[in-house]
Scaffold this active site. Structure first.
Site, short mmCIF file in Angstrom:
data_model
loop_
_atom_site.label_atom_id
_atom_site.label_comp_id
_atom_site.label_asym_id
_atom_site.label_seq_id
_atom_site.Cartn_x
_atom_site.Cartn_y
_atom_site.Cartn_z
N TYR A 140 0.88 -1.05 0.14
CA TYR A 140 0.06 -0.12 -0.17
C TYR A 140 0.68 1.15 0.00
CZ TYR A 140 -3.84 3.35 1.75
OH TYR A 140 -4.62 4.46 1.66
N LYS A 144 1.21 4.35 -2.86
CA LYS A 144 0.87 5.48 -2.47
C LYS A 144 1.97 6.59 -2.80
CE LYS A 144 -3.61 5.14 -1.50
NZ LYS A 144 -4.49 5.64 -2.47
N1 LIG Z 1 -9.48 5.95 5.27
C1 LIG Z 1 -8.23 6.34 5.53
O1 LIG Z 1 -7.76 6.66 6.71
C2 LIG Z 1 -7.36 6.63 4.38
C3 LIG Z 1 -6.01 7.38 4.67
C4 LIG Z 1 -5.25 7.66 3.49
C5 LIG Z 1 -5.63 7.45 2.23
N2 LIG Z 1 -6.98 6.90 1.94
C6 LIG Z 1 -7.18 6.67 0.62
O2 LIG Z 1 -8.43 7.44 0.39
C7 LIG Z 1 -9.15 6.57 -0.74
C8 LIG Z 1 -10.44 6.27 -0.16
O3 LIG Z 1 -10.26 5.35 0.95
P1 LIG Z 1 -11.73 5.12 1.83
O4 LIG Z 1 -11.03 5.01 3.14
O5 LIG Z 1 -12.87 5.96 1.42
O6 LIG Z 1 -11.76 3.36 1.44
P2 LIG Z 1 -13.01 2.65 1.08
O7 LIG Z 1 -14.10 3.28 2.23
O8 LIG Z 1 -12.59 1.21 1.42
O9 LIG Z 1 -13.54 3.07 -0.22
C9 LIG Z 1 -12.66 2.64 -1.30
C10 LIG Z 1 -13.43 3.02 -2.62
O10 LIG Z 1 -12.60 2.71 -3.74
C11 LIG Z 1 -13.49 1.89 -4.83
N3 LIG Z 1 -12.54 0.83 -5.27
C12 LIG Z 1 -11.78 -0.23 -4.78
N4 LIG Z 1 -11.04 -0.84 -5.60
C13 LIG Z 1 -11.80 -0.54 -6.90
C14 LIG Z 1 -11.71 -0.83 -8.30
N5 LIG Z 1 -10.72 -1.87 -8.64
N6 LIG Z 1 -12.38 -0.13 -9.16
C15 LIG Z 1 -13.28 0.82 -8.74
N7 LIG Z 1 -13.31 1.28 -7.60
C16 LIG Z 1 -12.66 0.67 -6.80
C17 LIG Z 1 -14.47 1.06 -3.76
O11 LIG Z 1 -15.48 0.53 -4.36
P3 LIG Z 1 -16.57 -0.76 -3.78
O12 LIG Z 1 -17.29 0.07 -2.88
O13 LIG Z 1 -17.04 -1.30 -5.08
O14 LIG Z 1 -15.48 -1.62 -3.26
C18 LIG Z 1 -14.91 2.47 -2.71
O15 LIG Z 1 -15.67 3.24 -3.44
C19 LIG Z 1 -8.08 5.37 -1.01
O16 LIG Z 1 -7.37 5.59 -2.17
C20 LIG Z 1 -7.30 5.20 0.18
O17 LIG Z 1 -6.32 4.51 0.23
C21 LIG Z 1 -7.71 6.57 3.02
#
Ligand SMILES: NC(=O)c1ccc[n+]([C@@H]2O[C@H](COP(=O)([O-])OP(=O)(O)OC[C@H]3O[C@@H](n4cnc5c(N)ncnc54)[C@H](OP(=O)(O)O)[C@@H]3O)[C@@H](O)[C@H]2O)c1
Length: 234
Positions: A140, A144
């Protein structure tokens, strides 16, 4: 005409908050997503970002109805955590294929539209762990940190054509992704964050709305942390 922003993965989590914030700010908002429901006012096309043909077809369909994409927020991402010595090739490659190559597929298609308009805003959702590292997240964090190089190369390649490319680096944000963490791990993380709390998805959305704005036209190749001070710019 209002600007067209496309957010990948707007069905839940941070992407959902980002899409809703752009609707609220008066943009035309669409999403490439593979499941679930989108927030009110967001137009959708189903595609998995690991599939180049599906990504291109989704862009084509959304642009035919709503005009060329002017702003891309590449948000969709996954984790498959595990210690280095036990991490399978598949878990490494799957995370890179979604977070890095999936982002590339969307960026490449979006840039095609942006070059024609001589305007574009590319916003990549990275992570504080791409800069700081994190045990159990070799796949991961590699995916990133690579987005930083991507945004900077895009800036050098097409920065003269009215296109900016930046990375937002969220810290720990309350979503399904962090809900998976054990309670004691969450407590340890909270203690190490200067703000002493996890962030909210709408705090990340506010940064995306700023980077998309005309006011941010001279900001490119930057990494904007939204992490309560956790990374201190690293
Ligand atoms: N939460 C945190 O603390 C955090 C911190 C730093 C960075 N981020 C980044 O922020 C972004 C969003 O994270 P989140 O926490 O909102 O995650 P999340 O709640 O797990 O949501 C992930 C999203 O990505 C979509 N996705 C995953 N694989 C995909 C694919 N192959 N094709 C199309 N869509 C796909 C998922 O769709 P489905 O619903 O269909 O699975 C969902 O809409 C990510 O890039 C993550 O790495 C998050």
């Amino acid at each position: 005409m209002t600007r067209h922003v496309l957010v990948t993965g707007a069905n839940r989590g941070i992407g959902r908050s980002i899409a809703a914030a752009f609707v609220e700010a008066g943009y035309t908002v669409s999403s490439i997503h593979r499941s679930g429901e989108l927030p009110a006012g967001v137009h959708g096309a189903i595609a998995d970002i690991t599939d180049t043909a599906a990504v291109n077809a989704a862009f084509d369909a959304l642009e035919a109805e709503h005009g060329r994409v002017e702003i891309l927020v590449a948000n969709a991402g996954i984790t498959k955590d595990g210690l280095l010595m036990r991490m399978s090739d598949e878990d490494f490659e799957t995370v890179l294929d979604v977070n890095l190559a999936g982002t590339f597929r969307c960026v490449r298609r979006a840039t095609n539209s942006m070059l024609r308009q001589r305007f574009g805003r590319i916003i990549l959702v990275g992570s504080v762990v791409g800069l700081m590292g994190n045990p159990g997240q070799v796949n991961y964090s590699a995916s990133k940190s690579a987005l930083v190089g991507m945004a900077r190369s895009i800036t050098r390649e097409v920065g003269g054509r009215g296109i900016t490319a930046n990375v937002i680096a969220p810290g720990f944000i309350t979503t399904d992704m962090t809900d998976e963490l054990p309670e004691d791990t969450k407590k340890q993380y909270e203690a190490s964050i200067p703000a002493k709390r996890f962030g909210a998805a709408d705090e990340v959305a506010a940064a995306a709305v700023y980077l998309a704005s005309d006011a941010a036209g001279y900001v490119s190749g930057a990494v904007l942390p939204v992490d309560g001070g956790l990374g201190m710019g690293h």
